[in-house]
Design a protein around this motif. Sequence first.
Motif, mmCIF file in Angstrom:
data_model
loop_
_atom_site.group_PDB
_atom_site.id
_atom_site.type_symbol
_atom_site.label_atom_id
_atom_site.label_comp_id
_atom_site.label_asym_id
_atom_site.label_seq_id
_atom_site.Cartn_x
_atom_site.Cartn_y
_atom_site.Cartn_z
ATOM 1 N N TRP A 179 0.840 -1.199 0.000
ATOM 2 C CA TRP A 179 0.000 0.000 0.000
ATOM 3 C C TRP A 179 0.870 1.242 0.000
ATOM 4 O O TRP A 179 0.625 2.192 -0.743
ATOM 5 C CB TRP A 179 -0.926 0.010 1.218
ATOM 6 N N TYR A 180 1.901 1.235 0.828
ATOM 7 C CA TYR A 180 2.791 2.393 0.901
ATOM 8 C C TYR A 180 3.472 2.628 -0.448
ATOM 9 O O TYR A 180 3.558 3.765 -0.912
ATOM 10 C CB TYR A 180 3.830 2.214 2.007
ATOM 11 N N GLU A 181 3.953 1.570 -1.065
ATOM 12 C CA GLU A 181 4.620 1.708 -2.358
ATOM 13 C C GLU A 181 3.657 2.257 -3.410
ATOM 14 O O GLU A 181 4.035 3.102 -4.214
ATOM 15 C CB GLU A 181 5.205 0.367 -2.814
ATOM 16 N N GLU A 182 2.412 1.786 -3.400
ATOM 17 C CA GLU A 182 1.423 2.251 -4.372
ATOM 18 C C GLU A 182 1.075 3.725 -4.161
ATOM 19 O O GLU A 182 0.706 4.419 -5.105
ATOM 20 C CB GLU A 182 0.145 1.425 -4.267
ATOM 21 N N ASN A 183 1.175 4.201 -2.930
ATOM 22 C CA ASN A 183 0.750 5.551 -2.594
ATOM 23 C C ASN A 183 1.904 6.489 -2.248
ATOM 24 O O ASN A 183 1.664 7.610 -1.794
ATOM 25 C CB ASN A 183 -0.247 5.499 -1.427
ATOM 26 N N ARG A 184 3.111 6.065 -2.489
ATOM 27 C CA ARG A 184 4.293 6.848 -2.122
ATOM 28 C C ARG A 184 4.273 8.237 -2.755
ATOM 29 O O ARG A 184 4.554 9.238 -2.093
ATOM 30 C CB ARG A 184 5.566 6.128 -2.516
ATOM 31 N N GLU A 185 3.927 8.337 -4.008
ATOM 32 C CA GLU A 185 3.927 9.630 -4.695
ATOM 33 C C GLU A 185 2.966 10.618 -4.023
ATOM 34 O O GLU A 185 3.312 11.778 -3.784
ATOM 35 C CB GLU A 185 3.540 9.438 -6.157
ATOM 36 N N GLY A 186 1.768 10.162 -3.709
ATOM 37 C CA GLY A 186 0.791 11.018 -3.041
ATOM 38 C C GLY A 186 1.211 11.398 -1.635
ATOM 39 O O GLY A 186 1.024 12.542 -1.206
ATOM 40 N N ILE A 187 1.782 10.446 -0.911
ATOM 41 C CA ILE A 187 2.255 10.711 0.447
ATOM 42 C C ILE A 187 3.373 11.748 0.417
ATOM 43 O O ILE A 187 3.379 12.696 1.211
ATOM 44 C CB ILE A 187 2.725 9.401 1.126
ATOM 45 N N ASP A 188 4.303 11.587 -0.526
ATOM 46 C CA ASP A 188 5.392 12.550 -0.645
ATOM 47 C C ASP A 188 4.864 13.942 -0.983
ATOM 48 O O ASP A 188 5.348 14.944 -0.451
ATOM 49 C CB ASP A 188 6.406 12.092 -1.691
#
Length: 59
Positions: free
Chosen positions: A31-40
């Motif tokens: 999940w983190y890998e899939e959403n890394r761009e948004g989290i960053d």
Amino acid sequence: MTGKREVEIQISARPTDVLLEKHHENKAVGWYEENREGIDALNKFAEENGSFSDFHRSF
């Protein structure tokens, strides 16, 4: 009584618990890998502009 307690342990329960725990860990990493761009992007926004809720704080 000699001070010993008998504990009923299900031998099959522990491996299942370990597998479920690993599954949840892998799912969280995915999940983190899939959403890394948004989290960053949100972290960058918060660094530059503050948190979305900053204007609600009274302190």
